[in-house]
Design a protein around this motif. Sequence first.
Motif, PDB file in Angstrom:
ATOM      1  N   ALA A  68      20.628   6.081  28.418  1.00 60.42           N
ATOM      2  CA  ALA A  68      21.119   6.638  27.155  1.00 60.42           C
ATOM      3  C   ALA A  68      22.583   6.263  26.938  1.00 60.42           C
ATOM      4  O   ALA A  68      23.346   6.105  27.893  1.00 60.42           O
ATOM      5  CB  ALA A  68      20.955   8.150  27.161  1.00 60.42           C
ATOM      6  N   VAL A  69      22.964   6.137  25.660  1.00 55.87           N
ATOM      7  CA  VAL A  69      24.333   5.789  25.294  1.00 55.87           C
ATOM      8  C   VAL A  69      24.901   6.907  24.428  1.00 55.87           C
ATOM      9  O   VAL A  69      24.247   7.393  23.507  1.00 55.87           O
ATOM     10  CB  VAL A  69      24.381   4.453  24.516  1.00 55.87           C
ATOM     11  N   VAL A  79      19.610  -2.060  31.213  1.00 55.42           N
ATOM     12  CA  VAL A  79      20.320  -2.234  32.474  1.00 55.42           C
ATOM     13  C   VAL A  79      19.382  -2.878  33.492  1.00 55.42           C
ATOM     14  O   VAL A  79      18.162  -2.868  33.320  1.00 55.42           O
ATOM     15  CB  VAL A  79      20.849  -0.890  33.030  1.00 55.42           C
ATOM     16  N   ARG A  80      19.978  -3.420  34.556  1.00 51.98           N
ATOM     17  CA  ARG A  80      19.192  -4.020  35.641  1.00 51.98           C
ATOM     18  C   ARG A  80      20.005  -3.922  36.917  1.00 51.98           C
ATOM     19  O   ARG A  80      21.234  -3.790  36.878  1.00 51.98           O
ATOM     20  CB  ARG A  80      18.852  -5.477  35.342  1.00 51.98           C
ATOM     21  N   ARG A 107      30.183  -3.449  27.953  1.00 54.74           N
ATOM     22  CA  ARG A 107      29.982  -4.898  27.869  1.00 54.74           C
ATOM     23  C   ARG A 107      28.954  -5.360  28.890  1.00 54.74           C
ATOM     24  O   ARG A 107      28.835  -4.779  29.976  1.00 54.74           O
ATOM     25  CB  ARG A 107      31.298  -5.652  28.118  1.00 54.74           C
ATOM     26  N   MET A 108      28.222  -6.401  28.524  1.00 56.01           N
ATOM     27  CA  MET A 108      27.243  -6.981  29.428  1.00 56.01           C
ATOM     28  C   MET A 108      27.914  -7.301  30.763  1.00 56.01           C
ATOM     29  O   MET A 108      28.995  -7.882  30.796  1.00 56.01           O
ATOM     30  CB  MET A 108      26.631  -8.247  28.824  1.00 56.01           C
ATOM     31  N   GLY A 109      27.286  -6.895  31.847  1.00 54.99           N
ATOM     32  CA  GLY A 109      27.819  -7.129  33.184  1.00 54.99           C
ATOM     33  C   GLY A 109      28.626  -5.969  33.736  1.00 54.99           C
ATOM     34  O   GLY A 109      28.901  -5.923  34.939  1.00 54.99           O
ATOM     35  N   VAL A 124      23.792  -2.723  36.445  1.00 54.97           N
ATOM     36  CA  VAL A 124      24.714  -3.342  35.493  1.00 54.97           C
ATOM     37  C   VAL A 124      24.125  -3.387  34.081  1.00 54.97           C
ATOM     38  O   VAL A 124      22.898  -3.432  33.905  1.00 54.97           O
ATOM     39  CB  VAL A 124      25.116  -4.776  35.931  1.00 54.97           C
ATOM     40  N   ALA A 125      25.007  -3.395  33.099  1.00 54.63           N
ATOM     41  CA  ALA A 125      24.612  -3.479  31.691  1.00 54.63           C
ATOM     42  C   ALA A 125      24.078  -4.872  31.382  1.00 54.63           C
ATOM     43  O   ALA A 125      24.618  -5.867  31.854  1.00 54.63           O
ATOM     44  CB  ALA A 125      25.804  -3.167  30.796  1.00 54.63           C
ATOM     45  N   SER A 126      23.032  -4.924  30.560  1.00 55.32           N
ATOM     46  CA  SER A 126      22.421  -6.208  30.189  1.00 55.32           C
ATOM     47  C   SER A 126      22.749  -6.640  28.770  1.00 55.32           C
ATOM     48  O   SER A 126      22.246  -7.663  28.306  1.00 55.32           O
ATOM     49  CB  SER A 126      20.897  -6.125  30.344  1.00 55.32           C
TER      50      SER A 126
END
Length: 136
Positions: A68-69, A79-80, A107-109, A124-126
């Motif tokens: 959730a954001v 995420v992964r 941000r991604m990563g 981490v964010a995708s």
Amino acid sequence: MSDNVIETLQFNCTTCPSECLLTVEVERNANGAVVEVRSVTGNNCPRGDKFAHQELTCPMRVLTTTVAVSGGDEALLPVRTSEAIPLTLHAQAMDLIRGLVVKAPIRMGDVVLENLLNTNIDLVASMDIDRAQVAN
């Protein structure tokens, strides 16, 4: 006298695009657990042998899901895990991840959760998520 059973399995290696068809002979105990990987054939490179052993003794997968954001222009953040984690930890990881809420922007990563379940692997964010625009 042993109650162990010898079994022959076939499955594809997924470590490269060749997807070699592996034939694997395993020894299982009375509970069905793999005691020994006796042989691996069909692999065109050493990675196939390593993959077969790993898959039958401690399968690993990258976990992908969403969290959730809060305050973002999207409600969910994909995420992964930064690396594969043992498949046996996926349910426990999901129980933990299910309660997470991240605050935008992200941000991604970006690391969402460090050292997931003491694996030394981060969640981490995708993708990027910006702050939600406030309407005037």
